[in-house]
Design an enzyme around this catalytic site. Structure first.
Site, PDB file in Angstrom:
ATOM      1  N   HIS A 104       0.851  -1.188   0.000  1.00 45.26           N
ATOM      2  CA  HIS A 104       0.000   0.000   0.000  1.00 45.26           C
ATOM      3  C   HIS A 104       0.886   1.236   0.000  1.00 45.26           C
ATOM      4  CE1 HIS A 104      -2.874   3.014   1.016  1.00 45.26           C
ATOM      5  NE2 HIS A 104      -2.466   3.152   2.268  1.00 45.26           N
ATOM      6  N   HIS A 161       1.685  10.993  -3.284  1.00 41.00           N
ATOM      7  CA  HIS A 161       0.457  10.922  -2.502  1.00 41.00           C
ATOM      8  C   HIS A 161      -0.242  12.261  -2.656  1.00 41.00           C
ATOM      9  CE1 HIS A 161      -1.958   9.997   1.233  1.00 41.00           C
ATOM     10  NE2 HIS A 161      -2.029   8.889   0.542  1.00 41.00           N
TER      11      HIS A 161
END
Length: 565
Positions: free
Chosen positions: A145, A191
């Protein structure tokens, strides 16, 4: 660590360690020194008895007697005389730099050192032994992840280095968040809407290509969280084909009904993301509005669905791919335009189903898909549908995927795959009978003084170690026990045995953690590991410990005994 640090004063290690006498000196209050002798671990009584038994009372165990020990006590009936001879030669070479022609047997200390060698006498099977010819969805898959982040999700750097490390660990699913740069002409991995510094997609994909199969030959899946324009999607498609070439697998038809097996997909790379809407409509594929979903809902991310964070449900791993980062306008724009090359490369279609959770969890017979759930809905699904492990420490994930040779694919047990005579599925709340009993004996530990400063755990005395044993799995099986505390000893000897009744040994994990007792502060961490119970090798085994990040400590290990009855 730091136990009464302010009360103790010490100089460098050379002043505090007396190598000639094998002792540690701890200086207290600037007034006096405390000297503690360094003790080497000695063979426990069980080891001495086994040596005497299999050597038939002699001072040396022959190769044939050693093979009998491996076959009998260690439950390795297939061990050949040649393999036993190789192990004996390796032990003698390490300890005495002897060849097999100088000596042909093991003395007690040699035998003991073999048992302490985790690479020769580890606790689990290191070979792939599951059936790898079932469809991909029949396996739990080791999933990463935010695989590109070097630290936290808000301000750390993005880099290809964590991706490489994940692949070297055996991770088979790599997640990349794709965003355009400020001029909208390049693709970056970062991100979204945070202070994380980006890394180029090209660098990430090249690293995946170069390291995909260093740990395992089985397929790698790249999940893309796509925030791109159609033009950049085409650029990504060109990049994927250029970098991976024949390694890239994608279906010949528009809709893949069933994925091939890991065996057939060896050394291949697949792409998983959410197809643009126009592609779904032109292909006749309904990503969310299937008859089972009772609707004709569209596919926009900004509409309320089951949730906003993503997990790889087919991969058996709770991940949280921040869907809240997605730019709704970008998604709608890319969904209306044509980017055939990009669409064609998508093997596993991702989507967040709407409607009832029960319906969403039903298998989709007409296509392969990746199910996305919010963390709250995932927890509910795990509770009601028998998926274990959500919310646990990362150590459990590392432990689970040590199974099947650490190849990253673990076949789901039959109880999760087959229906009962009345078509009933596995019910985790149903009371079950005990199937197995696991006996665990903690003999001793060693190696801390080689990996840590002599004042790491305690500034004025050697550490006070104890071991905690956890069973993690079905609710009825989950429990924990611990040994007594051994004071002032770098090589603690416990010789304590515990028995764990198991109703579902197929789902059980054995978590082991060593702590150092601290009277005034939180107990210090001394190492940990996690092992799948179904993979445990019986007998006396060397169990290597890891740090909090899951990295293997260089020398720290436990000598333990396992028996599954």
């Amino acid at each position: 660590m730091g136990k009464k640090d302010k009360m103790a004063e010490y100089s460098n290690d050379e002043d505090n360690i007396n190598d000639n006498k094998g002792s540690y000196n701890y200086r207290m209050f600037s007034f006096f020194n405390r000297k503690f002798k360094i003790t080497e671990p000695e063979p426990p009584a069980d080891v001495q008895n086994l040596f005497a038994q299999y050597s038939e009372g002699h001072h040396e165990m022959t190769v044939d007697q050693f093979r009998s020990f491996l076959a009998g006590h260690q439950s390795e009936p297939n061990c050949t005389l040649e393999e036993a001879e190789r192990l004996v030669a390796e032990v003698l070479h390490r300890r005495h730099h002897l060849t097999r022609y100088a000596r042909n047997g093991l003395k007690l200390d040699d035998f003991f050192q073999f048992l302490l060698s985790d690479d020769l006498n580890g606790p689990i099977n290191k070979q792939v032994h599951h059936d790898m010819c079932e469809p991909l969805s029949h396996y739990f898959i080791y999933t990463g992840h935010n695989s590109y982040l070097t630290g936290n999700q808000l301000s750390s750097d993005c880099s290809e280095v964590p991706i490489v490390r994940a692949l070297q660990r055996g991770v088979r699913v790599i997640e990349l968040d794709l965003w355009p740069n400020s001029s909208k002409d390049e693709v970056l991995v970062l991100h979204g809407r945070t202070l994380t510094t980006p890394v180029s997609l090209f660098k990430c994909l090249k690293s995946i290509r170069d390291y995909a199969f260093v740990r395992s030959p089985y397929p790698v899946i790249i999940t893309l969280e796509d925030h791109l324009t159609p033009e950049l999607q085409e650029k990504v498609a060109e990049m994927l084909v250029q970098i991976f070439g024949d390694m890239l697998y994608y279906p010949e038809s528009d809709s893949l009904i069933q994925l091939p097996s890991p065996e057939l997909l060896k050394y291949r790379v697949m792409i998983s993301t959410k197809p643009p809407k126009e592609y779904l409509e032109s292909s006749g594929i309904k990503q969310k509005g299937t008859p089972r979903d009772n609707g004709s809902e569209d596919d926009d991310d900004d509409e309320d669905g089951i949730g906003t964070s993503e997990t790889e449900a087919n991969c058996g791993r709770p991940s949280s791919s921040e869907q809240e980062d997605e730019d709704p306008s970008d998604c709608r724009t890319s969904g209306q335009l044509n980017s055939p090359g990009y669409k064609r490369l998508i093997t596993i279609h991702a989507g967040k189903p709407k409607g009832a959770l029960k319906d969403a969890l039903q298998p989709a017979a007409e296509k392969v898909r990746r199910l996305s759930l919010s963390e709250q809905e995932l927890e509910k699904a795990a509770t009601t549908n028998g998926t274990d492990g959500y919310g646990k420490l990362l150590w459990l994930m590392h432990g689970m995927f040590k199974a099947n040779g650490g190849c990253g694919y673990v076949k789901k047990p039959d109880l999760l795959m087959k229906k009962g005579i009345n078509s009933e599925v596995f019910d985790p709340k149903k009371k079950l009978l005990v199937q197995k009993r696991l006996k665990v004996k903690v003999y001793l530990g060693d190696g801390w003084r080689l990996d840590f400063s002599h004042t790491h755990f305690d500034a004025y005395s050697p550490p006070d170690f104890y071991t905690k044993i956890y069973i993690v799995g079905a609710a009825a099986d989950s429990t924990r026990k611990k040994t007594r505390i051994i004071e002032d000893n770098w090589s603690p000897v416990w010789n304590e045995e515990f028995t764990f009744p198991l109703t579902l040994p197929e789902l059980a994990l054995l978590r082991i953690e060593v702590r150092e007792y601290d009277m005034s502060e939180k107990d210090d961490f001394g190492g940990q590991t996690c092992l799948p119970v179904s993979e445990l090798r019986q007998g006396i085994r060397s169990v290597h410990l890891h740090d909090k990040k899951g990295e293997k400590l260089k020398n720290v290990k436990l000598l333990m005994g396992f028996e599954l009855l």
